[in-house]
Scaffold this motif. Structure first.
Motif, PDB file in Angstrom:
ATOM      1  N   VAL A 118       0.432   5.652  -0.367  1.00  0.00           N
ATOM      2  CA  VAL A 118       1.821   5.511   0.070  1.00  0.00           C
ATOM      3  C   VAL A 118       2.337   6.904   0.379  1.00  0.00           C
ATOM      4  N   GLN A 119       3.278   6.971   1.288  1.00  0.00           N
ATOM      5  CA  GLN A 119       3.882   8.250   1.640  1.00  0.00           C
ATOM      6  C   GLN A 119       5.375   8.200   1.342  1.00  0.00           C
ATOM      7  N   ALA A 120       5.925   9.338   0.988  1.00  0.00           N
ATOM      8  CA  ALA A 120       7.358   9.450   0.719  1.00  0.00           C
ATOM      9  C   ALA A 120       7.871  10.738   1.356  1.00  0.00           C
ATOM     10  N   ASP A 121       9.083  10.674   1.852  1.00  0.00           N
ATOM     11  CA  ASP A 121       9.695  11.866   2.440  1.00  0.00           C
ATOM     12  C   ASP A 121       9.865  12.945   1.375  1.00  0.00           C
ATOM     13  N   LYS A 122       9.568  14.178   1.750  1.00  0.00           N
ATOM     14  CA  LYS A 122       9.692  15.302   0.822  1.00  0.00           C
ATOM     15  C   LYS A 122      11.121  15.453   0.298  1.00  0.00           C
ATOM     16  N   THR A 123      12.094  14.993   1.076  1.00  0.00           N
ATOM     17  CA  THR A 123      13.498  15.137   0.680  1.00  0.00           C
ATOM     18  C   THR A 123      13.990  13.979  -0.173  1.00  0.00           C
ATOM     19  N   ASP A 124      13.180  12.944  -0.373  1.00  0.00           N
ATOM     20  CA  ASP A 124      13.584  11.767  -1.146  1.00  0.00           C
ATOM     21  C   ASP A 124      13.126  11.934  -2.587  1.00  0.00           C
ATOM     22  N   GLY A 125      13.912  12.661  -3.351  1.00  0.00           N
ATOM     23  CA  GLY A 125      13.574  12.966  -4.736  1.00  0.00           C
ATOM     24  C   GLY A 125      13.369  11.733  -5.588  1.00  0.00           C
ATOM     25  N   TYR A 126      14.175  10.704  -5.381  1.00  0.00           N
ATOM     26  CA  TYR A 126      14.033   9.479  -6.175  1.00  0.00           C
ATOM     27  C   TYR A 126      12.666   8.837  -5.923  1.00  0.00           C
ATOM     28  N   ALA A 127      12.283   8.713  -4.640  1.00  0.00           N
ATOM     29  CA  ALA A 127      10.986   8.105  -4.317  1.00  0.00           C
ATOM     30  C   ALA A 127       9.844   8.940  -4.881  1.00  0.00           C
ATOM     31  N   LEU A 128       9.923  10.261  -4.736  1.00  0.00           N
ATOM     32  CA  LEU A 128       8.871  11.124  -5.269  1.00  0.00           C
ATOM     33  C   LEU A 128       8.736  10.953  -6.777  1.00  0.00           C
ATOM     34  N   ASP A 129       9.868  10.950  -7.483  1.00  0.00           N
ATOM     35  CA  ASP A 129       9.832  10.756  -8.942  1.00  0.00           C
ATOM     36  C   ASP A 129       9.236   9.398  -9.300  1.00  0.00           C
ATOM     37  N   PHE A 130       9.643   8.360  -8.564  1.00  0.00           N
ATOM     38  CA  PHE A 130       9.134   7.017  -8.828  1.00  0.00           C
ATOM     39  C   PHE A 130       7.617   6.977  -8.683  1.00  0.00           C
ATOM     40  N   TYR A 131       7.103   7.428  -7.553  1.00  0.00           N
ATOM     41  CA  TYR A 131       5.658   7.356  -7.328  1.00  0.00           C
ATOM     42  C   TYR A 131       4.891   8.215  -8.328  1.00  0.00           C
ATOM     43  N   ARG A 132       5.448   9.338  -8.734  1.00  0.00           N
ATOM     44  CA  ARG A 132       4.791  10.175  -9.745  1.00  0.00           C
ATOM     45  C   ARG A 132       4.673   9.437 -11.074  1.00  0.00           C
ATOM     46  N   GLN A 133       5.630   8.565 -11.373  1.00  0.00           N
ATOM     47  CA  GLN A 133       5.613   7.815 -12.630  1.00  0.00           C
ATOM     48  C   GLN A 133       4.644   6.638 -12.624  1.00  0.00           C
ATOM     49  N   THR A 134       4.088   6.293 -11.454  1.00  0.00           N
ATOM     50  CA  THR A 134       3.167   5.158 -11.380  1.00  0.00           C
ATOM     51  C   THR A 134       1.719   5.568 -11.629  1.00  0.00           C
ATOM     52  N   GLY A 135       1.483   6.820 -11.934  1.00  0.00           N
ATOM     53  CA  GLY A 135       0.148   7.286 -12.279  1.00  0.00           C
ATOM     54  C   GLY A 135      -0.802   7.438 -11.109  1.00  0.00           C
ATOM     55  N   PRO A 136      -0.366   8.087 -10.034  1.00  0.00           N
ATOM     56  CA  PRO A 136      -1.271   8.265  -8.903  1.00  0.00           C
ATOM     57  C   PRO A 136      -2.453   9.161  -9.267  1.00  0.00           C
ATOM     58  N   THR A 137      -3.541   8.990  -8.553  1.00  0.00           N
ATOM     59  CA  THR A 137      -4.716   9.829  -8.749  1.00  0.00           C
ATOM     60  C   THR A 137      -4.455  11.236  -8.249  1.00  0.00           C
ATOM     61  N   GLU A 138      -3.709  11.316  -7.149  1.00  0.00           N
ATOM     62  CA  GLU A 138      -3.477  12.612  -6.515  1.00  0.00           C
ATOM     63  C   GLU A 138      -2.171  12.568  -5.728  1.00  0.00           C
ATOM     64  N   GLU A 139      -1.572  13.730  -5.554  1.00  0.00           N
ATOM     65  CA  GLU A 139      -0.383  13.877  -4.712  1.00  0.00           C
ATOM     66  C   GLU A 139      -0.663  14.991  -3.712  1.00  0.00           C
TER      67      GLU A 139
END
Length: 152
Positions: A118-139
């Protein structure tokens, strides 16, 4: 964590898909959006490379996501690309988005896919925080370049 039912939509679920599109339109603040005809939505839901998952609570769609299958030329295993994900505002920050991510990753893992991304806009802090909390393998830190194709 809010208890919801996760369901994959099929070509017979156009009404539910339209409800999800309405939710996307609201939550993702889609301006001047014109929904395609039901025939197109039915065809899209029947496409084996397009997947729609919804989160339901009390027979009401409170969240969902869409994915596209990408077939690779350098691996026989396909990828799944999460295109849109949204949860209705009253249900945000209650674990529904995570449940959708986990259900989708389990679904594609069981079908032999190599990766879900999944991709998220660099400026969308909420989306970035959310995806980081889902345990991705890599960012990864990437930029997107768009080529709008319109008739002139």
């Amino acid at each position: 964590m809010e208890s919801v039912q996760i369901q994959q939509l099929t070509s017979g679920d156009v009404a539910a898909f339209k409800d999800l599109i309405n939710l996307f339109e609201d939550v993702l603040e889609m301006q001047s959006f014109t929904r395609p005809a039901d025939e197109h939505l039915t065809s899209l839901l029947a496409n084996r490379d397009f997947h729609v998952f919804v989160a339901q609570k009390e027979n009401r769609i409170v969240g969902g996501l869409t994915t596209y299958t990408l077939h690779q030329y350098y691996s026989p295993k396909p990828l799944a690309y999460i295109y849109d994900l949204a949860v209705a505002r009253p249900y945000q920050r209650k674990g529904i988005g995570k449940q959708l991510i986990y259900a989708v990753t389990d679904y594609f893992r069981s079908r032999g896919y190599e990766e879900v991304f999944v991709q998220a806009d660099k400026t969308d802090g909420y989306a970035l925080d959310f995806y980081r909390q889902t345990g991705p393998t890599e960012e990864e830190d990437v930029s997107h370049f768009y080529y709008t194709l319109t008739a002139t």
